[in-house]
Design a protein around this motif. Sequence first.
Motif, PDB file in Angstrom:
ATOM      1  N   CYS A 171      -0.415   4.263   5.766  1.00 51.16           N
ATOM      2  CA  CYS A 171      -1.378   5.317   6.121  1.00 51.16           C
ATOM      3  C   CYS A 171      -1.104   6.595   5.345  1.00 51.16           C
ATOM      4  O   CYS A 171      -2.021   7.248   4.829  1.00 51.16           O
ATOM      5  CB  CYS A 171      -1.318   5.606   7.618  1.00 51.16           C
ATOM      6  SG  CYS A 171      -2.236   4.457   8.636  1.00 51.16           S
TER       7      CYS A 171
ATOM      8  N   ALA B 158      -9.828   0.032   4.597  1.00 49.45           N
ATOM      9  CA  ALA B 158      -8.530  -0.165   5.236  1.00 49.45           C
ATOM     10  C   ALA B 158      -8.593  -1.386   6.150  1.00 49.45           C
ATOM     11  O   ALA B 158      -9.481  -1.497   7.005  1.00 49.45           O
ATOM     12  CB  ALA B 158      -8.142   1.070   6.048  1.00 49.45           C
TER      13      ALA B 158
ATOM     14  N   THR C 245       0.828  -1.212   0.000  1.00 52.62           N
ATOM     15  CA  THR C 245       0.000   0.000   0.000  1.00 52.62           C
ATOM     16  C   THR C 245       0.859   1.257   0.000  1.00 52.62           C
ATOM     17  O   THR C 245       0.452   2.297  -0.538  1.00 52.62           O
ATOM     18  CB  THR C 245      -0.954  -0.017   1.208  1.00 52.62           C
ATOM     19  OG1 THR C 245      -1.732  -1.218   1.170  1.00 52.62           O
ATOM     20  CG2 THR C 245      -1.887   1.182   1.191  1.00 52.62           C
TER      21      THR C 245
ATOM     22  N   ILE D 255      -7.093  -3.319   9.100  1.00 57.47           N
ATOM     23  CA  ILE D 255      -6.265  -2.948  10.249  1.00 57.47           C
ATOM     24  C   ILE D 255      -6.174  -4.093  11.246  1.00 57.47           C
ATOM     25  O   ILE D 255      -7.183  -4.721  11.585  1.00 57.47           O
ATOM     26  CB  ILE D 255      -6.865  -1.725  10.990  1.00 57.47           C
ATOM     27  CG1 ILE D 255      -7.133  -0.574  10.017  1.00 57.47           C
ATOM     28  CG2 ILE D 255      -5.945  -1.298  12.131  1.00 57.47           C
ATOM     29  CD1 ILE D 255      -5.914   0.034   9.405  1.00 57.47           C
TER      30      ILE D 255
ATOM     31  N   LEU E  81      -2.434   6.648   1.783  1.00 64.01           N
ATOM     32  CA  LEU E  81      -3.876   6.553   1.530  1.00 64.01           C
ATOM     33  C   LEU E  81      -4.473   7.782   0.842  1.00 64.01           C
ATOM     34  O   LEU E  81      -5.220   7.642  -0.136  1.00 64.01           O
ATOM     35  CB  LEU E  81      -4.626   6.252   2.831  1.00 64.01           C
ATOM     36  CG  LEU E  81      -4.440   4.836   3.385  1.00 64.01           C
ATOM     37  CD1 LEU E  81      -5.091   4.701   4.756  1.00 64.01           C
ATOM     38  CD2 LEU E  81      -5.025   3.804   2.424  1.00 64.01           C
TER      39      LEU E  81
ATOM     40  N   VAL F 184      -3.199  -2.161   5.664  1.00 62.10           N
ATOM     41  CA  VAL F 184      -2.571  -0.954   6.223  1.00 62.10           C
ATOM     42  C   VAL F 184      -1.789  -1.387   7.469  1.00 62.10           C
ATOM     43  O   VAL F 184      -2.271  -1.284   8.600  1.00 62.10           O
ATOM     44  CB  VAL F 184      -3.621   0.121   6.571  1.00 62.10           C
ATOM     45  CG1 VAL F 184      -2.940   1.388   7.086  1.00 62.10           C
ATOM     46  CG2 VAL F 184      -4.489   0.448   5.361  1.00 62.10           C
TER      47      VAL F 184
ATOM     48  N   VAL G 147     -10.637   6.991   4.176  1.00 65.41           N
ATOM     49  CA  VAL G 147     -11.111   5.691   3.687  1.00 65.41           C
ATOM     50  C   VAL G 147     -12.615   5.584   3.873  1.00 65.41           C
ATOM     51  O   VAL G 147     -13.217   6.256   4.714  1.00 65.41           O
ATOM     52  CB  VAL G 147     -10.397   4.518   4.392  1.00 65.41           C
ATOM     53  CG1 VAL G 147      -8.911   4.534   4.102  1.00 65.41           C
ATOM     54  CG2 VAL G 147     -10.673   4.513   5.893  1.00 65.41           C
TER      55      VAL G 147
ATOM     56  N   SER H 218      -6.209   6.034   9.257  1.00 64.14           N
ATOM     57  CA  SER H 218      -6.884   5.657   8.009  1.00 64.14           C
ATOM     58  C   SER H 218      -8.221   6.370   7.872  1.00 64.14           C
ATOM     59  O   SER H 218      -8.590   6.836   6.784  1.00 64.14           O
ATOM     60  CB  SER H 218      -7.101   4.139   7.969  1.00 64.14           C
ATOM     61  OG  SER H 218      -5.868   3.451   7.963  1.00 64.14           O
TER      62      SER H 218
END
Length: 346
Positions: free
Chosen positions: A53, A69, A22, A71, A56, A47, A86, A81
């Motif tokens: 982050c 995202a 990412t 997590i 993004l 992420v 997001v 995020s």
Amino acid sequence: MGSLLIGGDNPIYIQSMCTTDTGNVAATVGQIRELEDAGCEVARLAVPDEEACNALPKILEQVKIPIVADIHFDYRLALASLRAGVHGLRINPGNIGGEQRVREVVSVARDLQVPIRIGVNGGSLDKKWSDKYGLSAEALVESALEHVAILEKFGFYQTKISVKASDVSLMVDSYRLLSQKVDYPLHLGVTEAGDDFAGLIKSGIGIGSLLLDGIGDTIRVSLTASPVKEVYAAKEILKSLGLRQGLQIVSCPTCGRTKINLIDLAAKVKKALTSFQEFDLKVAVMGCVVNGPQEAREADYGVAGGVGEGLIFAKGKIVKKVHESKLLDELVELIERKEGIDSGNK
């Protein structure tokens, strides 16, 4: 989620997950655009760190579909995020810290109207549930409900739930049980399903069984393969169940009666019609006169083989008889002409 309304009578949406780092903005944007072109409607990104982050916002401004995202462990990544913009979170409330940290994430998600998916997997089930129930539907569902209760405690109800397993029977049983206990939207998938052969079969059985029961609001066909293949597989599952419009190609399995090279012809028809995926058409490629003409008549367009030649059908009527070598070109030309498709734009 973003512009999508999920649950109830809304469409069943196709989701996939990027395989890129990412933090590599160019690679991730490129893959999301490939997914968009294939028909993906939600993309999930791992992420795992601050670098992801920070990437993004740059990713979000260059893509069209909602981004989720994914997590684990660090609630600060969830907060970052959310603030990056997001459209959804996938978390496990039990592994991002104590309730105070969950409360912080939920508070920001609620303010920003960002939904959260609770994801429970058979392979990472909390030991207390497996000790109590064994690896079973009851264990997966109780684990999911425990996590949902944490969100509800803090007044959060924009929740979607998944209870995936690599065992198809366990996955199906878990979702059926869960659907009896909650009205939340459900995300379907067979996790760790395998490659683009075994994984597709397992996913088709598991996801398809539940969709036939009226269970499921978003789906992901998890494959050890390109995520674009996941999207195409999901589209075929939905189309085969009448839950999504689009091109359908039906072809017979061949037998000793077949006198044309049907396997080769079917492959060529599929390739030639790749750019017609969004057209709501049924095209039949049949090998002989036993089932061929009838199947082809039920399709919008089709061919039925003979001895080195074949008949071309349109809307139930024979259009012409042509040599085997011309079947593909004549079929494609007919579809383009009848449907007003400009072959120069394919």
